[in-house]
Design an enzyme around this catalytic site. Structure first.
Site, PDB file in Angstrom:
ATOM      1  N   GLU A 428      -5.607   1.861   5.927  1.00 30.47           N
ATOM      2  CA  GLU A 428      -6.592   2.307   6.922  1.00 30.47           C
ATOM      3  C   GLU A 428      -8.030   2.067   6.436  1.00 30.47           C
ATOM      4  O   GLU A 428      -8.871   2.964   6.447  1.00 30.47           O
ATOM      5  CB  GLU A 428      -6.362   3.777   7.277  1.00 30.47           C
ATOM      6  N   GLU A 507       3.032   2.949   8.657  1.00 29.46           N
ATOM      7  CA  GLU A 507       2.944   4.421   8.669  1.00 29.46           C
ATOM      8  C   GLU A 507       3.300   4.892  10.061  1.00 29.46           C
ATOM      9  O   GLU A 507       2.737   4.426  11.054  1.00 29.46           O
ATOM     10  CB  GLU A 507       1.521   4.853   8.282  1.00 29.46           C
TER      11      GLU A 507
END
Length: 782
Positions: A428, A507
């Site tokens: 991220e 994820e």
């Protein structure tokens, strides 16, 4: 026959044989020595001017062994600067010192010290000489001690670890020398540190090709050196021996490259994680000057755009979890036994893959993945240059100066692990990822990875790619494998717009729609659930723990684990859960004992099962049968509560395949104790989980009991942590007592003696005591 002459000849032969064996033993002892350097450290918390100096007086410091995490020893406090990310546990500066001696006979050896990880911003001195600094607490590193050593005199190594600059992380980091340490001595000509690389370019059931590239560092004299390689299978049998020779100049590095063919190899797979060992020996003439062993596996793994992940020619869905590096009650200093217990439970749920979120893990973590058959996404960083909320003063402060060295060290250290099938270089990431300028930062890291290991693909966990436009700008199409966090519909759409893209959920949450995206899309290689276990930090006070795991900190099954078991387990399963409060309110729990029997009359029930049909019974009365839904959703009943027993029976082809039942508990009466390990060796990494469960007089668990449980243990053992899994508990992990949560508490114990028995007892006021014993056994030698 002359008896005396014959006897004399035999004695002479025995004498010569003895001398030969003694010489061989002596020669071998002159090769590599790896000394466990974990014991006998002095420690103090706080800044101590001059503590790096050899003559500094540390007599009043605390004596301890490492690995050691002093942060987990502290108290929770909302005012602690670690704050939300670090779980409100203490931070600061810690000093470690250790004294040791080296025999003058070894003065011609080269000595180095290897740290598997120091949290964080570590500085290391030997005899007052500064060896270096490593900001990244997750990285393994080594220093050459040789120029500064005293022989036949005392040497002092000093380590300063500083995580006082906060907030340093979005999740708990720990503090101190929290991983293992080794002292290594080698001859001037030796195997280069992390310089052996083993690949298996051909891996089939009939033929395996093992390629070894072995770097030799020569700080001695020019000469001809012989390399002998033995390939040993998992039964200890030598299956191949090869030798080669090379002239290596002084002060240079020589490279041996050897290709070895293995007939009918035992492939490394998730079901059969067969491991081989390459034993390499380096000779100068007939003298052994260095030796090492490197475990490896023969396997072929690949990602294919239209069909996902393949292992040894078989299409396999990666059913993965993300795991942070902490072990709950033990903090960041995690014994292998803790990971072993966690991995066993993950296996039960059907997990076959692990993502190291979001940093390099300890080497023994990867060893265990190799041994137990998990494939791994090996991840380097959570941040690049741009900061993240609640971790503004983290690795982003050091990325520019350190990313290349840290990336190189991760790959060199980890590349021989057969469990690793893909690398991730970011999670991220908030840096600008525009193409082509933003892509350069990704590409420079990918280039370093592939410089040292070009056999595995590289990805990163993209964050909101539809917003960052990486699917449209040209960024994503340059990636080996496109990894995305959450928003599976975006990843599905991206692949269907670009069928040549290899895609992977890096994820994912626990909801059914995300499971179906994996189940129903052949091109979806896998997913990694957030998370396998609850982890410390990333929580808002009074919570101290992020609770999105399949299991809580103490290893208790949670509702999402029960449901995941019904989706991922290859075996028939049935799990009953109910809403804890009346009429569908509260949390999902697995028991039939409401908090208040008088006000609980409408029980909302779900059953998670992979069976063809499930029939529910209350006190032996059938409440109906429900067939397996096509979308794998749970089967539901609304039940008028009755005290007694609820039971679910799952059937396949009309035959009972699995069942589960719960009975309402009476008043708490006693404590029963179970152990995860029946035996322990006196080894830092060997532990047993002691679970104390409060039950009624019939032995039925009392799920609502919260009594304070006090553990006692004999001197042959030690309690290294207590827990109950409660995310709002602020009790000490180091205390020998813990309040029960959902009727349970655990103590993690270790042996402190080489023989005998460990007796453990658990007491609570008004309850009958529970006790158990564990036998101490000799430590297994490799």
């Amino acid at each position: 026959m002359n008896y005396f002459k014959t006897k004399h000849s035999q004695q002479l032969r025995f004498t010569l044989l003895f001398l030969f064996l003694a010489l061989a033993t002596n020669v071998f002892s002159q090769a590599r020595k790896v000394i466990n350097f974990d014991s006998g450290w002095q420690f103090i918390k706080g800044e101590v001017p001059g503590a790096e100096k050899p003559l500094f007086d540390d007599a009043q410091w605390r004596k301890l062994d490492v690995p050691h995490d002093w942060s987990i020893e502290g108290s929770y406090d909302r005012a602690n600067p670690s704050a939300r990310g670090g779980g409100y546990l203490p931070t600061g500066i810690g000093w470690y010192r250790k004294t040791f001696k080296i025999d003058k006979a070894d003065a011609k050896k080269i000595y180095s010290i290897e740290f598997d990880g120091v949290m964080a911003n570590s500085d290391v001195w030997i005899n007052g000489k500064h060896l270096g600094k490593r900001p990244y607490g997750y990285i393994s590193f080594t220093y050459d001690l040789t120029p500064y050593l005293n022989f036949d005199k005392t040497n002092v190594i000093a380590v300063r670890a500083d995580n006082s600059i906060q907030p340093a992380s979005r999740y708990y980091t720990g503090a101190g020398i929290y991983r293992h340490v080794r002292l290594v001595s080698v001859n001037p000509t030796h195997f280069k540190h992390w310089g052996t690389f083993i690949t298996t370019p051909i891996a089939t059931a009939t033929k395996g090709v093992v390629n070894l590239k072995v770097e030799i560092e020569n700080k001695g004299i020019v000469g001809d050196y012989k390399l002998q390689i033995e390939i040993i299978d998992n039964k200890g049998k030598v299956v191949k021996t090869v030798e080669s020779q090379k002239n290596i100049s002084a002060n240079s590095t020589g490279l041996f490259s050897q290709e070895i063919e293995i007939t009918n190899p035992k492939l490394w797979d998730i079901g059969e994680p067969n491991l081989y060992t390459a034993t390499t020996k380096l000779y100068s003439g007939k003298t052994l000057i260095d030796n090492q062993t490197v475990p490896f596996g023969i396997k072929k793994s690949e990602f294919i755009a239209e069909s996902g992940f393949w292992l040894n020619g078989k299409n396999l869905k990666l059913k993965g979890v993300c795991l942070h590096h902490d072990g709950g009650a033990v903090g960041a200093a995690v014994p292998v036994g803790v990971w072993k217990e966690r991995f066993k439970k993950l296996k039960e749920v059907g997990v076959n893959a692990i993502r190291t979120a979001h940093n390099p893990v300890a080497p023994e973590f990867l060893d265990l993945c190799d041994q137990m058959g998990f494939v791994v996404m090996d991840e380097t960083f959570d941040t690049w240059n741009s900061a993240k909320h609640n971790g503004e003063k983290g690795y982003n402060l050091y990325f520019t100066d350190w990313w290349e060295q840290d990336t190189k060290d991760v790959i060199l250290r980890d590349r021989n692990h057969p469990s690793i099938v893909i690398y991730s270089i970011g999670n991220e990431i908030h840096d600008d990822l525009s193409y082509p300028e933003g892509y350069k930062k990704y590409k420079m890291q990918e280039d370093v990875v592939k410089k040292y290991d070009d056999t595995r693909p590289v990805t990163m966990a993209l964050f909101r790619p539809a917003n960052s436009k990486v699917y449209l700008s040209g960024f994503a199409e340059q990636m080996d494998v496109v990894g995305q966090n959450y928003r599976e519909n975006e990843l599905v759409a991206a692949h269907e717009a670009h069928p040549n893209w290899k895609v992977l959920g890096t994820e994912n949450t626990h909801v059914i729609s995300q499971w179906l995206a994996l189940r129903d899309k052949p091109y979806m290689a896998g997913q990694f659930l957030w998370t396998g276990y609850d982890y410390l930090g990333e929580a808002d006070w009074p919570e101290t723990t992020n609770n999105q795991g399949l299991f809580d900190r103490a290893g208790n099954w949670k509702q999402q684990a029960l449901q995941r078991d019904s989706w991922w387990s290859p075996e028939p399963v049935v799990h009953i859960v109910r809403k804890s409060e009346n009429a569908g309110a509260g949390n999902w729990v697995g028991d039939w004992t409401p908090n208040d029997f008088d006000t609980y009359d409408n029980a909302k029930i779900q059953v998670y099962s992979n069976c063809d049909e499930v029939e529910l019974f209350l006190n032996e009365k059938s409440l109906g049968t429900v067939k397996k839904p096509a979308d794998d959703s749970p089967r539901e009943w609304n039940v008028t509560f009755e005290e007694g027993t609820i039971k679910a029976i799952g059937k396949n082809n009309g035959k009972i395949a699995a069942q589960e039942e719960f009975t309402s508990a009476g008043k708490p009466s006693k404590i029963i104790i179970t152990k995860s390990n029946p035996t322990l060796a006196n080894n830092w990494d060997d532990v047993s989980f002691i679970t104390a469960t409060i039950v009624d007089d019939k032995g039925i668990p009392c799920a609502n009991a919260d009594n304070l449980i006090k553990f006692t243990i004999t001197n042959s053992g030690k309690i290294i942590g207590v827990d109950n899994g409660n995310i709002i508990s602020h009790e000490s992990y180091q205390s020998p007592e813990r309040s029960a949560y959902s009727g349970k508490a655990i103590a993690i114990i270790r042996a402190t003696q080489d023989t005998g028995k460990i007796e453990i007892k658990a007491n609570a006021e008004g309850l009958a005591e529970g006790s158990i014993s564990i036998e101490i056994v000799p430590e297994k030698k490799n």
